[in-house]
Design a protein around this motif. Structure first.
Motif, mmCIF file in Angstrom:
data_model
loop_
_atom_site.group_PDB
_atom_site.id
_atom_site.type_symbol
_atom_site.label_atom_id
_atom_site.label_comp_id
_atom_site.label_asym_id
_atom_site.label_seq_id
_atom_site.Cartn_x
_atom_site.Cartn_y
_atom_site.Cartn_z
ATOM 1 N N SER A 142 0.722 -1.242 -0.067
ATOM 2 C CA SER A 142 -0.062 -0.091 -0.123
ATOM 3 C C SER A 142 0.877 1.215 -0.019
ATOM 4 C CB SER A 142 -0.880 -0.244 1.130
ATOM 5 O OG SER A 142 -0.174 -0.083 2.439
ATOM 6 N N ASP A 143 1.816 1.211 0.816
ATOM 7 C CA ASP A 143 2.904 2.506 0.762
ATOM 8 C C ASP A 143 3.680 2.437 -0.689
ATOM 9 O OD1 ASP A 143 2.348 3.165 3.420
ATOM 10 O OD2 ASP A 143 4.363 2.101 4.144
ATOM 11 N N GLN A 144 4.019 1.219 -1.358
ATOM 12 C CA GLN A 144 4.399 1.534 -2.750
ATOM 13 C C GLN A 144 3.573 2.094 -3.560
ATOM 14 O OE1 GLN A 144 5.564 -2.651 -3.433
ATOM 15 N NE2 GLN A 144 7.269 -2.527 -2.279
ATOM 16 N N LYS A 145 2.286 1.807 -3.667
ATOM 17 C CA LYS A 145 1.355 2.214 -4.396
ATOM 18 C C LYS A 145 1.125 3.653 -4.151
ATOM 19 C CE LYS A 145 -1.314 -2.064 -5.495
ATOM 20 N NZ LYS A 145 -2.558 -2.691 -5.309
ATOM 21 N N GLU A 146 0.865 4.189 -2.903
ATOM 22 C CA GLU A 146 0.854 5.604 -2.860
ATOM 23 C C GLU A 146 2.113 6.437 -3.360
ATOM 24 O OE1 GLU A 146 0.464 8.392 1.409
ATOM 25 O OE2 GLU A 146 0.263 6.335 1.390
ATOM 26 N N ALA A 147 3.277 5.683 -2.956
ATOM 27 C CA ALA A 147 4.707 6.688 -3.300
ATOM 28 C C ALA A 147 4.686 6.744 -4.834
ATOM 29 C CB ALA A 147 5.767 5.935 -2.702
ATOM 30 N N ALA A 148 4.421 5.519 -5.490
ATOM 31 C CA ALA A 148 4.342 5.356 -7.089
ATOM 32 C C ALA A 148 3.520 6.770 -7.668
ATOM 33 C CB ALA A 148 4.077 3.948 -7.404
ATOM 34 N N LYS A 149 2.186 6.502 -7.145
ATOM 35 C CA LYS A 149 1.369 7.541 -7.513
ATOM 36 C C LYS A 149 1.710 9.038 -7.523
ATOM 37 C CE LYS A 149 -2.741 5.995 -7.428
ATOM 38 N NZ LYS A 149 -2.890 5.931 -8.973
ATOM 39 N N GLU A 150 2.225 9.282 -6.301
ATOM 40 C CA GLU A 150 2.754 10.575 -6.078
ATOM 41 C C GLU A 150 4.167 10.860 -6.788
ATOM 42 O OE1 GLU A 150 3.119 14.872 -4.220
ATOM 43 O OE2 GLU A 150 1.622 13.128 -4.851
ATOM 44 N N LEU A 151 5.001 9.868 -7.062
ATOM 45 C CA LEU A 151 6.133 10.183 -7.873
ATOM 46 C C LEU A 151 5.546 10.420 -9.384
ATOM 47 C CD1 LEU A 151 8.576 7.572 -6.365
ATOM 48 C CD2 LEU A 151 8.908 9.885 -6.322
ATOM 49 N N ARG A 152 4.692 9.869 -9.826
ATOM 50 C CA ARG A 152 4.105 9.964 -11.125
ATOM 51 C C ARG A 152 3.971 11.386 -11.556
ATOM 52 N NH1 ARG A 152 -0.595 6.410 -14.030
ATOM 53 N NH2 ARG A 152 -0.933 7.794 -16.043
ATOM 54 N N ARG A 153 2.918 11.770 -10.223
ATOM 55 C CA ARG A 153 2.332 13.043 -10.303
ATOM 56 C C ARG A 153 3.621 14.329 -10.443
ATOM 57 N NH1 ARG A 153 1.456 17.510 -7.673
ATOM 58 N NH2 ARG A 153 2.468 16.510 -5.647
ATOM 59 N N LEU A 154 4.712 14.152 -9.630
ATOM 60 C CA LEU A 154 5.706 15.037 -9.121
ATOM 61 C C LEU A 154 6.423 14.970 -10.467
ATOM 62 C CD1 LEU A 154 6.928 14.451 -5.729
ATOM 63 C CD2 LEU A 154 5.645 16.470 -6.514
#
Length: 441
Positions: A165-177
């Motif tokens: 769940s942390d990986q998915k949350e971080a990946a989504k934010e890295l994609r956005r940034l």
């Protein structure tokens, strides 16, 4: 006063040009210096007031994207020759527009090419102009935005070794940034081992185990790859190309499209072409071209065109069957303009030439040449037909019969591009010498 300013500027221009011509110092800095001097001289000629920064304002206008009106971060050239900021021209094309935004010219193809010279000119212009690059704004305790971004990116990368769940949350934010800012992409690739850490949740053997996570991570790689200074770092990382190759085959439609788009973007520089050619990517790209999503097909064709600019890579694509796949797509009227561009590159290879030496292929390419509204497509078709038919009597006769009916090659010899005129004229001479007119009666 104006005459004195003009004399000084001319003296400065003469000195700069002497340095360039006599010392072979054709640097970006010297180019920008000459442009600035010429701009000031132009201001004086038209009697414009030469206030502080006037020439910089005029010069900066030339660096603005015609769509956004802002100085370009990622300049790319369209088929019309106009340069745009990539996100804006990509959006223009995705909306279904088939013309150049600025010139309204109908586009012969939608390939985008990095304008590295303009990018360097903009960067250098900031360095020598009166207009300074704004300093990063300061946060609490004097911490710059860049440093805050670095801390944020590091924090998100640490989550790649945490729970799913942390990986998915971080990946989504890295994609956005990485989508939001060019500077974020630069900062990311400056972090130690950032790319390997980013992709660590993905396994080459089960890349699509978590499709949403895979999509966000592959899209982040695409975002990073759009910056020229990141391209080598991304392609040279040993985990990137295998994962992009697998993601072209497995995952969501968005994942597959973005994996292909990343390969296309990475293939724009020569050093990456050789790395990509040694991976499994060429076969995967050909599979996408054969039966992938329509948008992915287009990027696959663009990547193949880039890669085939190199002789040894062109041979590799021919060996794995690119000619057959391309001709089938042209028969089906899919991506015709883009694909005849590739065939024109391939057709001087003996193996490719042999594969193209079919009566139906000659008829097909002649029809494309006759019916196309694109001067570039017509040029590419006549180049292919010249390479295929010139030394093949039966095929030259097939072409000659088609030409007697349509006069397409005759028209190209008068109205085509310079290259088209040359090849068309040579074909006409060849046909007239080989087949007396009475033979066609």
């Amino acid at each position: 006063m104006a005459e004195k300013d003009e004399a000084e500027l001319k003296k400065e221009l003469k000195s700069a040009m002497k340095t360039m011509l006599e010392k072979d110092e054709y640097t970006i800095e010297k180019t920008v210096q000459v442009i600035r001097i010429l701009t000031r001289l132009t201001d004086l000629k038209v009697k414009k007031p030469s206030g502080l920064g006037l020439d910089d304002t005029i010069l900066s206008e030339r660096f603005k994207c015609p769509i956004s009106g802002q100085i370009m971060d990622d300049p790319f050239v369209l088929a019309s020759g106009q340069t745009y900021d990539r996100p804006y021209i990509e959006n223009w094309l995705k909306q279904g527009n088939l013309t150049c935004f600025r010139s309204k010219q109908v586009l012969s193809h939608s390939f985008l090419t990095p304008n590295c010279l303009v990018r360097e000119l903009i960067s250098c212009w900031y360095g020598v102009s009166d207009v300074a690059v704004p300093e990063p704004s300061q946060g609490v305790g004097g911490e710059s935005i860049t440093e805050r971004v670095r801390i944020s990116l590091n924090s998100l990368l640490e989550k790649m070794s945490s729970s799913l769940s942390d990986q998915k949350e971080a990946a989504k934010e890295l994609r956005r940034l990485t989508h939001a800012s060019l500077s974020n992409r630069v900062v990311f690739c400056e972090l130690p081992d950032a790319i390997s850490i980013l992709l660590s949740p993905l396994s080459e053997s089960k890349v699509e185990s978590h499709p949403d996570l895979q999509e966000d991570l592959i899209t982040t790689v695409l975002n990073l790859s759009t910056h020229d200074y990141n391209k080598s770092k991304v392609a040279e990382n040993p985990v990137v190309l295998p994962l992009l190759t697998e993601s072209m085959k497995f995952g969501t439609i968005e994942t597959r499209k973005n994996a292909v788009a990343a390969l296309f973007t990475l293939s724009t520089i020569d050093s990456n072409k050789r790395i990509i050619a040694k991976s499994g990517a060429p076969v995967a790209l050909l599979e996408v071209l054969h039966g992938g999503h329509p948008l992915a097909m287009k990027d696959a064709a663009s990547a193949i065109l880039n890669l085939c600019m190199m002789l040894e890579i062109k041979k590799k694509f021919i060996d794995i069957g690119v000619v057959r796949v391309i001709m089938q797509k042209i028969y089906d009227s899919i991506l015709v303009d883009e694909l005849v561009s590739i065939l024109a590159l391939l057709s001087n290879n003996p193996t490719a030439n042999e594969e193209l030496s079919e009566v139906e292929t000659v008829h097909c390419l002649f029809r494309v040449m006759t019916n196309s509204n694109s001067s570039l497509t017509k040029e590419n078709c006549v180049v292919i037909l010249f390479n295929v038919c010139s030394e093949d009597y039966p095929l030259l006769k097939v072409l000659w019969v088609d030409e007697l009916q349509e006069k397409t090659i005759t028209e190209l010899a008068d109205t085509g591009t310079e290259r088209a005129k040359s090849k068309a004229s040579e074909l006409l001479i060849n046909m007239s010498e080989t087949f007396p007119i009475s033979e066609g009666s």
